[in-house]
Design an enzyme around this catalytic site. Sequence first.
Site, PDB file in Angstrom:
ATOM      1  N   HIS A 104      35.553  91.462  22.482  1.00 29.76           N
ATOM      2  CA  HIS A 104      36.951  91.482  22.038  1.00 29.76           C
ATOM      3  C   HIS A 104      37.741  90.369  22.727  1.00 29.76           C
ATOM      4  CE1 HIS A 104      35.695  95.657  21.180  1.00 29.76           C
ATOM      5  NE2 HIS A 104      36.595  95.605  20.222  1.00 29.76           N
ATOM      6  N   ASP A 110      31.556  92.441  12.382  1.00 29.88           N
ATOM      7  CA  ASP A 110      32.511  93.058  13.292  1.00 29.88           C
ATOM      8  C   ASP A 110      33.860  92.386  13.043  1.00 29.88           C
ATOM      9  OD1 ASP A 110      33.561  94.691  15.274  1.00 29.88           O
ATOM     10  OD2 ASP A 110      32.065  94.165  16.784  1.00 29.88           O
TER      11      ASP A 110
END
Length: 339
Positions: free
Chosen positions: A176, A247
Site C-alpha cells: 500500500h 489489486d
Amino acid sequence: MLDVAGTSLTDEERERLLDPLVGGVILFARNFSGSEQLSALTAEIRALRDPALIIAVDQEGGRVQRFRTDGFSRLPSMRRLGELWDQDHVEALAAARVVGFVLAAELLAHGVDLSFAPVLDLDYGDSRVIGDRSFHRDPQVTASLAQALVAGMAEAGMGCVGKHFPGHGFVEADSHLEVPVDDREFETIWEADVLPYRHRIGRQLSGVMPAHVIYRRIDPNPAGFSSFWLQDVLRGRLGFGGVIFSDDLTMEGATVAGDIVGRARAAHGAGCDMVLVCNRPDMAADLLDRWAPEVSAESRARIASLRGRPQCSDPFELELRQDYQVARATVADLIGPAA
C-alpha cells in the site's frame, strides 16, 4: 471495480456506475452504518444495471473486516485458525468451515456477492501487511484450512478469491505504501508460496488477486502486471480458469506502471479480467475517460459467474435459521471474551 464514498449513492456515482466499463463495486467500512442501510445500498447498486454489478468487500476476519456489527459477527483472524490447527487438526478444519459459512451467509443476506478471501500468503513472520491475515507458515496447512473455509463459503452460496498470488508473505514492505521486492528464485516460490494454488483448493477458487510485489529474479514487473505470472504460471501451469483481479491500482506498489491508465493497461495486458480503483474517484473518472479496452467475452462470462447465490436473501430470514445460530455461536467462541 470502483468504490463509492458513503452510505448511499450520489448522482455522480450513479452516472459513473452506469459506464459500460464498470463491472463491480467494492465496499468499505465507511459504506456501512447498519444492517438495513447496507441492504438498501446494495439494492440501489443492483437496480442500476441488468445484469447487476458485482458487489464485493474485503471481509477476511480479524483486522481486515469491514462490517462488524448489527447483523455481522466478529470473525477471527486466519492465524487463530492456524493456532487451532497446531492443537487439533480436526477441530481447526471444522472451525474454518464454520467461519467461511458465517462470513459468506451474512454478506449474501445483505446483498454482497463476494469477499476477497481467503488470504493464501504464508506467515514468514516479517510482513508488515500480511501477519495474522495468514493461516500459517506451512503451505500445506494453509491450503487445508483455506479449503475448509472455502467449503463453508460455498455452502452459503459464495465464491472465493485467493490472494495475493504468488505470495506476499515473505517481503517485509507494505505494497500500500512501498514497492516490495522479493529476491527469491522461482523454484523456492513455486515449492512454498505457490503450493496452496497447486493444492486442490486452487481448483476451487473463483478468483485470484496477484500481489503488487516484484519478484526481481523472475520478472521486472510486479506480479499483477506480469504475463509470466498470470499467463504462463497461473493460467498455464496451474490451469486456473477463474477471474483474475488486479489489486487496487491506487496502491504505491502499482505506481511502477505509470499513471492510472498505464497501470490499468499493464494489468489488463498481463491478463487481469477486472482492475480495482479504490479511494480515488478522480483517478476512476480519469480512467473511464481515457481508457477503452476490448473486454473479451470470456472475461465477461468469468465475472458474471461471481454473482452470489444466497440461501437467505435478507438478514431477518438468516437470523431464523438454526444452523446459522449454531455457527455464529461457534465463531463467537473462537473470538473469545476479549473481543
